[in-house]
Design a protein around this motif. Sequence first.
Motif, PDB file in Angstrom:
ATOM      1  N   ALA B  67      32.167  43.901 105.786  1.00 44.32           N
ATOM      2  CA  ALA B  67      32.819  42.855 104.986  1.00 44.32           C
ATOM      3  C   ALA B  67      31.778  41.889 104.425  1.00 44.32           C
ATOM      4  O   ALA B  67      31.881  41.466 103.271  1.00 44.32           O
ATOM      5  CB  ALA B  67      33.845  42.107 105.839  1.00 44.32           C
ATOM      6  N   ILE B  68      30.756  41.574 105.238  1.00 42.21           N
ATOM      7  CA  ILE B  68      29.695  40.677 104.755  1.00 42.21           C
ATOM      8  C   ILE B  68      29.008  41.302 103.546  1.00 42.21           C
ATOM      9  O   ILE B  68      28.786  40.650 102.518  1.00 42.21           O
ATOM     10  CB  ILE B  68      28.658  40.402 105.864  1.00 42.21           C
ATOM     11  N   ALA B  69      28.670  42.604 103.659  1.00 46.16           N
ATOM     12  CA  ALA B  69      27.953  43.266 102.570  1.00 46.16           C
ATOM     13  C   ALA B  69      28.791  43.237 101.285  1.00 46.16           C
ATOM     14  O   ALA B  69      28.274  42.868 100.218  1.00 46.16           O
ATOM     15  CB  ALA B  69      27.623  44.705 102.964  1.00 46.16           C
ATOM     16  N   ALA B  70      30.068  43.573 101.378  1.00 44.58           N
ATOM     17  CA  ALA B  70      30.917  43.589 100.186  1.00 44.58           C
ATOM     18  C   ALA B  70      31.098  42.182  99.629  1.00 44.58           C
ATOM     19  O   ALA B  70      30.950  41.940  98.432  1.00 44.58           O
ATOM     20  CB  ALA B  70      32.278  44.202 100.526  1.00 44.58           C
ATOM     21  N   HIS B  71      31.391  41.236 100.536  1.00 48.44           N
ATOM     22  CA  HIS B  71      31.656  39.850 100.136  1.00 48.44           C
ATOM     23  C   HIS B  71      30.422  39.224  99.474  1.00 48.44           C
ATOM     24  O   HIS B  71      30.523  38.594  98.420  1.00 48.44           O
ATOM     25  CB  HIS B  71      32.051  39.061 101.386  1.00 48.44           C
ATOM     26  N   ALA B  72      29.261  39.451 100.102  1.00 47.33           N
ATOM     27  CA  ALA B  72      28.028  38.872  99.558  1.00 47.33           C
ATOM     28  C   ALA B  72      27.682  39.505  98.215  1.00 47.33           C
ATOM     29  O   ALA B  72      27.239  38.815  97.292  1.00 47.33           O
ATOM     30  CB  ALA B  72      26.875  39.064 100.548  1.00 47.33           C
ATOM     31  N   TRP B  73      27.903  40.809  98.092  1.00 46.47           N
ATOM     32  CA  TRP B  73      27.577  41.457  96.827  1.00 46.47           C
ATOM     33  C   TRP B  73      28.458  40.906  95.705  1.00 46.47           C
ATOM     34  O   TRP B  73      27.957  40.531  94.632  1.00 46.47           O
ATOM     35  CB  TRP B  73      27.719  42.976  96.926  1.00 46.47           C
ATOM     36  N   ILE B  74      29.752  40.825  95.924  1.00 46.63           N
ATOM     37  CA  ILE B  74      30.642  40.331  94.861  1.00 46.63           C
ATOM     38  C   ILE B  74      30.305  38.879  94.521  1.00 46.63           C
ATOM     39  O   ILE B  74      30.212  38.496  93.356  1.00 46.63           O
ATOM     40  CB  ILE B  74      32.116  40.474  95.273  1.00 46.63           C
ATOM     41  N   GLY B  75      30.085  38.071  95.570  1.00 47.56           N
ATOM     42  CA  GLY B  75      29.776  36.666  95.335  1.00 47.56           C
ATOM     43  C   GLY B  75      28.468  36.486  94.586  1.00 47.56           C
ATOM     44  O   GLY B  75      28.396  35.753  93.596  1.00 47.56           O
ATOM     45  N   LEU B  76      27.422  37.187  95.026  1.00 46.65           N
ATOM     46  CA  LEU B  76      26.116  37.008  94.391  1.00 46.65           C
ATOM     47  C   LEU B  76      26.093  37.651  93.011  1.00 46.65           C
ATOM     48  O   LEU B  76      25.386  37.185  92.117  1.00 46.65           O
ATOM     49  CB  LEU B  76      25.016  37.586  95.283  1.00 46.65           C
ATOM     50  N   TRP B  77      26.877  38.721  92.820  1.00 46.25           N
ATOM     51  CA  TRP B  77      26.993  39.304  91.483  1.00 46.25           C
ATOM     52  C   TRP B  77      27.573  38.262  90.525  1.00 46.25           C
ATOM     53  O   TRP B  77      27.079  38.068  89.417  1.00 46.25           O
ATOM     54  CB  TRP B  77      27.893  40.546  91.516  1.00 46.25           C
TER      55      TRP B  77
END
Lengths: 175, 115
Positions: B67-77
């Motif tokens: 969840a961290i990986a997905a959440h961080a990717w969408i947020g930082l994107w």
Amino acid sequence: MPMTNPYNLPSRDWRDIRLGTVDGLRPRPFLKPPPLRACVRVGPRECVRAVNSKRPVNLDLTTIKFPLPALTSIAHRITGVILFVGLVFALWALDASLSSPQGFEAVRETLATNFLAKIVAWGLLSALGFHFVAGIKHLLMDMDIGVELESANRKAQVTVVISAVLVVLAGVWVW
Amino acid sequence: MVNNITNFSRSGLSDWVLQRVSAVILAVYSVFMVGYLLLHPNLDYTTWSGLFENTAMRVFSLMAFIAIAAHAWIGLWTVATDYMKPTALRLGFQIFVILALFIFLVWGVQVLWGA
């Protein structure tokens, strides 16, 4: 000549742009058509700006007054970036603490005595606290709770107050 | 519908849903971890490693890491596309984020199941 849509917009919009009727201005046909080729290259948004260049745009951040919900939104983003950077510290601590009894003691010792480690832990816990509260606010607003101007302001205030309490509590916990 | 952007799933709607689902998982995990540490002020290695030897805890943790990986990717994107105008800079940053999150995931699996 059939007209193609160079702006990749719904056709009514790009025709309005060419006629200069965006934002309800009266139709004012250009004597010379705008340079379509350039518009295609720079994209629709820049094209709108170029066509309506008599309308000034203020993007000077120092002269814009941000309402509180805007500030909490920016802080939500900043704390998100901080948490991304902090991941490496958190996972490093977890790795060490689970590796061996000595590793566990080392992490506990560091967090109990090292001032820099305390600052990092406090900073990450604070960022997590704010990001958590602002995220809950986001989820509430997704459910159409508190999306009016008044309640949006109120909720931003509540976000700030609860996060401030969490930041203080995190500091108490770390020290 | 805009489709030609390099976001997570080529659709803003599924990004939106994923961002919220991962947020809920991370909120629950954060509350659990903070609560656990608060309830065990004199934590020792045996209790702590015992917690992570539990299969349920390992699955819960792995779920949180993903969840961290997905959440961080969408947020930082989102942040990158908003503030980084030069394509090379934005692309470089996004590649860095993907690599960092991939390493984080592998490392996380290693922490949970290795050693």
